[in-house]
Design a protein around this motif. Sequence first.
Motif, PDB file in Angstrom:
ATOM      1  N   GLU A 101       0.840  -1.213   0.000  1.00 20.69           N
ATOM      2  CA  GLU A 101       0.000   0.000   0.000  1.00 20.69           C
ATOM      3  C   GLU A 101       0.869   1.254   0.000  1.00 20.69           C
ATOM      4  OE1 GLU A 101      -3.024   2.342   3.057  1.00 20.69           O
ATOM      5  OE2 GLU A 101      -3.043   0.146   3.022  1.00 20.69           O
ATOM      6  N   GLN A 102       1.904   1.257   0.838  1.00 21.44           N
ATOM      7  CA  GLN A 102       2.785   2.423   0.895  1.00 21.44           C
ATOM      8  C   GLN A 102       3.512   2.645  -0.425  1.00 21.44           C
ATOM      9  OE1 GLN A 102       2.726   4.631   3.495  1.00 21.44           O
ATOM     10  NE2 GLN A 102       1.043   3.269   4.070  1.00 21.44           N
ATOM     11  N   ARG A 103       3.888   1.555  -1.106  1.00 21.16           N
ATOM     12  CA  ARG A 103       4.548   1.689  -2.410  1.00 21.16           C
ATOM     13  C   ARG A 103       3.616   2.359  -3.415  1.00 21.16           C
ATOM     14  NH1 ARG A 103       4.471   0.067  -7.281  1.00 21.16           N
ATOM     15  NH2 ARG A 103       2.631  -1.189  -6.802  1.00 21.16           N
ATOM     16  N   ILE A 104       2.363   1.933  -3.441  1.00 20.72           N
ATOM     17  CA  ILE A 104       1.387   2.511  -4.358  1.00 20.72           C
ATOM     18  C   ILE A 104       1.274   4.021  -4.134  1.00 20.72           C
ATOM     19  CG2 ILE A 104      -1.086   2.607  -4.870  1.00 20.72           C
ATOM     20  CD1 ILE A 104      -1.094  -0.471  -4.323  1.00 20.72           C
ATOM     21  N   LYS A 105       1.142   4.418  -2.884  1.00 19.39           N
ATOM     22  CA  LYS A 105       1.007   5.836  -2.555  1.00 19.39           C
ATOM     23  C   LYS A 105       2.294   6.604  -2.868  1.00 19.39           C
ATOM     24  CE  LYS A 105      -2.435   5.185   1.106  1.00 19.39           C
ATOM     25  NZ  LYS A 105      -2.726   5.302   2.557  1.00 19.39           N
ATOM     26  N   ALA A 106       3.440   5.958  -2.635  1.00 21.80           N
ATOM     27  CA  ALA A 106       4.722   6.624  -2.884  1.00 21.80           C
ATOM     28  C   ALA A 106       4.925   6.908  -4.365  1.00 21.80           C
ATOM     29  CB  ALA A 106       5.863   5.773  -2.341  1.00 21.80           C
ATOM     30  N   VAL A 107       4.448   6.014  -5.225  1.00 18.64           N
ATOM     31  CA  VAL A 107       4.555   6.251  -6.671  1.00 18.64           C
ATOM     32  C   VAL A 107       3.726   7.468  -7.060  1.00 18.64           C
ATOM     33  CG1 VAL A 107       3.950   5.338  -8.947  1.00 18.64           C
ATOM     34  CG2 VAL A 107       5.127   3.881  -7.298  1.00 18.64           C
ATOM     35  N   ASP A 108       2.497   7.569  -6.545  1.00 18.53           N
ATOM     36  CA  ASP A 108       1.672   8.729  -6.867  1.00 18.53           C
ATOM     37  C   ASP A 108       2.267  10.012  -6.281  1.00 18.53           C
ATOM     38  OD1 ASP A 108      -0.214   7.522  -8.474  1.00 18.53           O
ATOM     39  OD2 ASP A 108      -1.581   7.064  -6.825  1.00 18.53           O
TER      40      ASP A 108
END
Length: 219
Positions: A92-99
């Motif tokens: 989840e944190q990776r997804i948000k970090a990409v955005d």
Amino acid sequence: MNRRPTLLAALTLTAAAALTLSACGSDDSPKSKDNDKIAGVDAGAEKSASPSTSAPASTGRPKIELPSDVTYKFEWKKTGDAQKDAVLNDAEQRIKAVDMAIAKQDPLDKAYRFYSEGTAAAGSQKYIQEFVDHKARTTGLTRYYNESVSLNDDGTAALVYCEDQSKAFNKFLKTGKTDVTPVTKDSYVVYAGTLRKNDNGVWVTERLISERGSAKCRP
């Protein structure tokens, strides 16, 4: 406009439910029905949005700060297994970090690289760069659901999940225009990832592929 594209790989993962992906995709281009371009830039000016913040889960983890119009609905359920729940949290944190990297217009932002390595990190860098090239970012609500996570004997984890992009779009930085496009089967994407726990105790994504229009994810 769909932001996650088709990719040139296929992978079979044995997770809680086995899934074979072919003609797949990863985080390597903006949301677009044409995959390579962002359509239609109109005149206007973007108003700055107040950031939302995802506090770091522990010391050393990057703080995730996003524009207030970038939102998520994670329907991932707690498994009751500490390791599996950690896999879901770090994904989840990776997804948000990409955005966040897209919003910052920084293809080398440290946050997403904290949560990814190898081909997954390279794919994300390419994906972010295309937003930078088009002077655009993400906006709207993205939903994540139908997750399946398993721990493998080699120390890796396999994660499969769905993404609903029907309410997520591209927003152009110079004009403020949001490119709202119709919902199609391609608005629903299935992902399969391989993660490994690093020396810092973080489950980093090493490989990530996807397929649009999967029956697994369509309503």
